[in-house]
Design a protein around this motif. Structure first.
Motif, mmCIF file in Angstrom:
data_model
loop_
_atom_site.group_PDB
_atom_site.id
_atom_site.type_symbol
_atom_site.label_atom_id
_atom_site.label_comp_id
_atom_site.label_asym_id
_atom_site.label_seq_id
_atom_site.Cartn_x
_atom_site.Cartn_y
_atom_site.Cartn_z
ATOM 1 N N PRO A 340 0.814 -1.218 0.000
ATOM 2 C CA PRO A 340 0.000 0.000 0.000
ATOM 3 C C PRO A 340 0.851 1.273 0.000
ATOM 4 C CG PRO A 340 -0.740 -1.525 1.709
ATOM 5 C CD PRO A 340 0.559 -2.035 1.193
ATOM 6 N N TYR A 390 2.148 -10.626 -7.786
ATOM 7 C CA TYR A 390 2.893 -11.105 -6.617
ATOM 8 C C TYR A 390 3.974 -12.090 -7.052
ATOM 9 C CZ TYR A 390 3.360 -14.401 -2.638
ATOM 10 O OH TYR A 390 3.801 -15.243 -1.660
ATOM 11 N N ALA A 393 6.935 -10.603 -8.571
ATOM 12 C CA ALA A 393 7.799 -9.926 -7.600
ATOM 13 C C ALA A 393 8.553 -10.895 -6.701
ATOM 14 C CB ALA A 393 6.965 -8.976 -6.746
ATOM 15 N N GLY A 395 10.847 -12.623 -4.543
ATOM 16 C CA GLY A 395 12.185 -12.259 -4.076
ATOM 17 C C GLY A 395 12.416 -10.766 -3.941
ATOM 18 N N ALA A 396 11.532 -9.953 -4.469
ATOM 19 C CA ALA A 396 11.710 -8.498 -4.354
ATOM 20 C C ALA A 396 11.480 -8.062 -2.912
ATOM 21 C CB ALA A 396 10.743 -7.771 -5.283
ATOM 22 N N PRO A 397 12.253 -7.085 -2.451
ATOM 23 C CA PRO A 397 12.155 -6.701 -1.041
ATOM 24 C C PRO A 397 10.900 -5.878 -0.754
ATOM 25 C CG PRO A 397 13.838 -5.391 -2.152
ATOM 26 C CD PRO A 397 13.329 -6.377 -3.161
ATOM 27 N N THR A 398 10.069 -6.379 0.141
ATOM 28 C CA THR A 398 8.856 -5.670 0.528
ATOM 29 C C THR A 398 9.189 -4.244 0.975
ATOM 30 O OG1 THR A 398 7.910 -7.756 1.259
ATOM 31 C CG2 THR A 398 6.877 -5.741 2.093
ATOM 32 N N GLY A 399 8.400 -3.310 0.485
ATOM 33 C CA GLY A 399 8.549 -1.931 0.950
ATOM 34 C C GLY A 399 9.527 -1.099 0.149
ATOM 35 N N TRP B 336 2.718 -11.605 5.255
ATOM 36 C CA TRP B 336 2.579 -10.660 4.144
ATOM 37 C C TRP B 336 3.191 -11.206 2.859
ATOM 38 C CZ3 TRP B 336 -0.067 -6.397 2.960
ATOM 39 C CH2 TRP B 336 0.294 -5.735 1.781
ATOM 40 N N VAL B 337 4.406 -11.724 2.965
ATOM 41 C CA VAL B 337 5.120 -12.149 1.754
ATOM 42 C C VAL B 337 4.646 -13.505 1.248
ATOM 43 C CG1 VAL B 337 7.156 -10.758 2.251
ATOM 44 C CG2 VAL B 337 7.040 -13.110 3.107
ATOM 45 N N GLN B 386 -3.568 -3.681 6.380
ATOM 46 C CA GLN B 386 -2.628 -4.072 5.332
ATOM 47 C C GLN B 386 -1.414 -3.154 5.307
ATOM 48 O OE1 GLN B 386 -4.483 -5.568 1.444
ATOM 49 N NE2 GLN B 386 -6.197 -4.616 2.474
ATOM 50 N N SER B 387 -1.640 -1.866 5.507
ATOM 51 C CA SER B 387 -0.513 -0.928 5.514
ATOM 52 C C SER B 387 0.457 -1.271 6.644
ATOM 53 C CB SER B 387 -1.023 0.504 5.677
ATOM 54 O OG SER B 387 -1.875 0.844 4.605
ATOM 55 N N TYR B 390 2.212 -4.663 5.894
ATOM 56 C CA TYR B 390 3.190 -4.409 4.819
ATOM 57 C C TYR B 390 4.435 -3.752 5.380
ATOM 58 C CZ TYR B 390 4.948 -1.398 0.972
ATOM 59 O OH TYR B 390 5.709 -0.722 0.061
ATOM 60 N N ALA B 393 6.720 -5.941 7.205
ATOM 61 C CA ALA B 393 7.464 -6.841 6.312
ATOM 62 C C ALA B 393 8.542 -6.117 5.516
ATOM 63 C CB ALA B 393 6.493 -7.542 5.364
ATOM 64 N N THR B 394 8.806 -4.861 5.859
ATOM 65 C CA THR B 394 9.785 -4.090 5.081
ATOM 66 C C THR B 394 11.081 -4.877 4.893
ATOM 67 O OG1 THR B 394 8.880 -2.006 5.902
ATOM 68 C CG2 THR B 394 11.118 -1.944 4.995
ATOM 69 N N GLY B 395 11.430 -5.101 3.654
ATOM 70 C CA GLY B 395 12.662 -5.814 3.334
ATOM 71 C C GLY B 395 12.501 -7.319 3.196
ATOM 72 N N ALA B 396 11.372 -7.852 3.614
ATOM 73 C CA ALA B 396 11.173 -9.300 3.497
ATOM 74 C C ALA B 396 10.990 -9.678 2.034
ATOM 75 C CB ALA B 396 9.955 -9.742 4.314
ATOM 76 N N PRO B 397 11.528 -10.831 1.636
ATOM 77 C CA PRO B 397 11.473 -11.201 0.217
ATOM 78 C C PRO B 397 10.078 -11.675 -0.205
ATOM 79 C CG PRO B 397 12.589 -12.904 1.485
ATOM 80 C CD PRO B 397 12.277 -11.799 2.453
ATOM 81 N N THR B 398 9.527 -10.976 -1.173
ATOM 82 C CA THR B 398 8.216 -11.340 -1.700
ATOM 83 C C THR B 398 8.200 -12.807 -2.129
ATOM 84 O OG1 THR B 398 7.942 -9.084 -2.506
ATOM 85 C CG2 THR B 398 6.504 -10.780 -3.467
#
Lengths: 547, 547
Positions: A340, A390, A393, A395-399, B336-337, B386-387, B390, B393-398
């Protein structure tokens, strides 16, 4: 007039067909079967009595090909655009009238193919290149993107390849790669051919040769598949080829010289995120959703699941190239991890679901009958699209809201600013070959190859692409498709202004008052809505009854 | 009866209050102001005539403290549970009746505090520990989790700290950390105190001392804040303390010895994902949504935004500890991921939004009046949650569906299986001190400290926690709160069976036919729904009119 649009009905074309003397057909047949008046050999001697070509000596199939394309090749042989020691003396004696006549004759012959691709050559990689290309690593769009999913080509610019002679295709790929053949539109083919290795070229040639003259369309790859019931194609399937017989044009000319050539896209570069390769989604229920999402992404307006939410003939892939993978073309992997997020556009926090709904509301011009002008959050369409995005993405870093390649590159302003009138010339020279003189895109045989850029079937006045700066950045870095010529910054600004100076569907936020809607949503100087007169003399957007 | 429940109305407690002879109060006052009959000093000599303690010599405030807590301490001094050279001779002559009398006297005194925390000690880190703890690095729950947001404590197990003497608090932290004081419930305090450094201990002591006797609740940290209009607290605010005067209990005893002590949670370990620290969300609109989401997560049933979607008195944090951060307690960053994902439970692809909706439908027992038994996808509640998730999960791998610490740890079956009757004993010994003898949780002064585990205000029969295996894994690795004693595998299985052998709100998927609903949704052997008789003799779930 190298880029003259030939796929649409026009009274000029109809008149030309009607007034063409019967003798012209006779002339064409005579040249083909007996040779031209000047005395060189009959075409049929080498290209086969059925016009199906000759595999053993790499002479191409001609029967059923586009007349305009054939005429352009004959002139190129005659005038030097194609340097071929056999064809040059054949073409040299031909008058323009004879070129047109013999081209029309072969175009009208029943499609035939004498191709005999070697059985030991695998068509696997060729099939992948036809359906998917290799955009990620080599900026190669799918062959089917221009030659159509059934391999039967589009207009006089993109010839039919299905059923073409294997050895001929292979030879032409080599000719493009080595600079011996250059007379293709905007130089599109040379950098593509140069990026294929020999095994790939063989596989491609075998794939197309084996398709025959009445092929089934391949899956995937192009922007629209099938004609939804509520859409009238601008050109009825099958009509294109007959029309073009009378409007065959000369060579399109050498690559454009007014902009640098991108030798590679950023997507495959170091530092650019690698989404999962195509066709690697898991074989489970999640994979099903991913594949459904991909199909919707590619065929949005016509897919049975999503068509109800689309009020024009656009697809997600129309703006998010390579099925949402391409860096610099608003790749979906970069968007996934950035939501978001708060959006100025609607002044609220948007989940990725709401962001996608926004695409439907504006870029897809969702019918007013849909709830909220978009698919519901829990709809199969939105769940599948989210699943696909999803997965892209992975492996892409959340955020990470700043992944390299996110969105469209920003184009710096130029000293000359932007000018729709200048842009009109750029459009006709470069863009019209695919998007049409009238901006309505290219339909062939029920397939939309290239999307409409304005008018009722294009994005509406609320879509991001209606902004001149957004469109300019997108065009500058992504158009034309493939690793070919790029426009100059100035041309990109001008043509973006031209495209967005045309009328298009009303902004769904229109409240009945053009001035107020303009003030609320269209204050930007990169936005003509409510401020510039459209082609009909009324201010753009001034159509309360629209939608 | 070390864990006797004292916070709820019961006729025994009421009778005890009503029949208590007036002389008992006189006795208490006499002991306090003149000393006990045996001849030792009056309490007031050292603890102040107002009972507010003495900062200079580290004598604690007594006035207004919980009578049961005070009585337990006096017995501990008398019987050796607290080894204190000054208090031992004071307490030794006291009879049980005198202990009760003087404790009741001080509990009934107007709250008073003679605390004078040193002005040079910063209360900053203390305030953070009170409101948030340091679960991530040291498994320290917020002090407010047990001592309540207003610092006034809960029952006889968790004393008031607000307005307590600074030097006394500091001394007690040291006594716990060094093993000199051990008579706290389940040994909760010793490992907590041992993980504080001196600066933190000073800051904490100063923070509580400075709060005074009528403090405002601190923000954050505990599970429910405020009483929503449609919820009747099981114990009315302010009632708890009076009740407990008559039911004061002896020392809770040493740490449980039937399970290993977790010296550290997995969360801070190597290889465990680090979510962003608290209070580091950006200061923008996105940050606003994150903070709103966090507040909803912590106070779900009572938050003005989300209360309408909650039919019980549960919060997200009740199961997802440390505001959704804690590895092994279904941390939200791991979820999240991993979404969208296919869920067997509803046989469809679920976005994270739909997954959260599922929590509302079942764990929060959303009222039938809500659309789909959950917040709508575009509701502020769901967008904010969700915000927040999310952001966690900052930085967590999607796409990583197996982040270490995801979900609850799986507990292997034991040879003895699981038995609700055995579990009843475990519950009363360990769980009841927080969750109540009747499983209805702990309310103090309008704040829910610990959630109900069964009954109308608990999760319903569709929630994941109603499964015995799920609950056992959760309990074994997370209960009681903090870095203290853990249950044995066997006790965890048994107590999970006991809790889930109680009645709770109907499964919203109930179709009127208990046998069919059981077959469709409750076939597991770890599920008592429709299969075991509840306390009322009818099969669990057999209440068509429920909800």
């Amino acid at each position: 007039m190298p880029n003259e649009r030939v796929l649409q009905p026009s009274w000029l074309a109809l008149v030309a067909v009607l007034v063409m003397p019967a003798a012209a057909d006779d002339l064409g047949e005579r040249i083909a079967t007996q040779g031209p008046p000047g005395g060189t050999a009959a075409c049929a001697t080498c290209h086969g009595h059925n016009g199906g070509g000759d595999e053993g000596v790499a002479f191409p199939r001609l029967a059923g090909l586009n007349a305009g394309y054939l005429a352009r090749q004959l002139r190129a042989f005659r005038d030097g655009g194609r340097d071929n020691p056999i064809m040059r003396p054949m073409a040299q004696p031909l008058t323009d009238a004879e070129v047109v006549a013999v081209s029309a004759y072969y175009a009208a012959l029943p499609p035939a193919s004498n191709a005999k691709p070697p059985t030991e050559v695998s068509t696997t990689i060729g099939g992948v290149l036809v359906a998917e290309g290799d955009w990620f690593n080599r900026s190669l769009p799918a062959c089917a993107q221009c030659h159509a999913r059934d391999g039967l080509g589009a207009g006089d610019a993109f010839p039919a390849l299905a059923g073409q002679i294997y050895s001929y295709i292979l030879g032409q790929i080599d000719a493009w790669a080595t600079g011996k053949r250059i007379a293709d539109p905007h130089g599109l083919m040379s950098p593509i051919a140069a990026r294929l290795n020999l095994d790939e070229a063989k596989s491609l040639a075998a794939y197309y040769a084996a398709m025959g003259v009445a092929p089934a369309p391949v899956a995937g790859a192009t922007q629209g598949t099938g004609v939804p019931t509520d859409v009238t194609p601008l050109v009825q399937p099958g009509v294109g080829r007959a029309e073009t017989q009378a409007t065959a044009t000369g060579p399109v000319g050498p690559p454009l010289d007014h902009g640098p050539v991108d030798t590679g896209r950023p997507q495959g570069s170091a530092g650019i995120f690698h989404p999962p390769a195509r066709n690697t989604a898991p074989k489970d229920r999640m994979g099903e959703a991913i594949r459904l999402g991909e199909a919707i992404f590619i065929g949005t307006f016509s897919h049975p699941e999503s068509a109800r939410y689309v009020g024009n003939t656009q697809t997600c892939e129309g703006c998010h190239l390579d099925a949402g993978r391409l860096a610099g073309a608003a790749p979906m992997w970069a968007a996934w991890v950035a939501y978001p997020a708060f959006r100025t556009k609607n002044q609220r926090l948007n989940t990725i679901a709401e962001r996608i709904q926004g695409c439907f509301t504006y870029s897809m011009n969702a019918p007013a009958s849909t709830v909220g002008h978009a698919p519901e959050a829990e709809s199969d369409t939105l769940v599948a699209l989210q699943s696909y995005i999803y997965w892209l993405a992975t492996g892409a870093p959340t955020g990470d809201s700043g992944m390299p390649g996110r969105g469209y590159p920003t184009l710096d302003p130029t000293p000359q600013g932007f000018d729709p009138d200048r842009g009109a010339g750029v459009y006709q020279t470069v863009c019209a070959v695919c998007h049409g003189n009238d901006g309505q895109g290219t339909w062939v045989r029920g397939e939309l190859l290239f999307p409409p850029l304005w008018g009722a079937k294009s994005y509406n006045w609320g879509a991001g692409m209606h902004r001149i700066d957004t469109a300019a950045g997108y065009i500058r870095h992504n158009m034309p498709l493939g690793p070919a010529t790029r426009l100059s910054d100035q041309d990109a600004w001008d043509v973006a202004a031209f495209i967005n100076a045309q009328e298009r569907p009303q902004d769904p936020r229109f409240n009945g008052d053009l001035a107020e809607t303009t003030r609320l949503y269209h204050a930007s100087r990169y936005d003509y809505y409510g401020k510039r007169s459209g082609p009909d003399g009324r201010p753009l957007g001034d159509e309360p009854a629209k939608r």
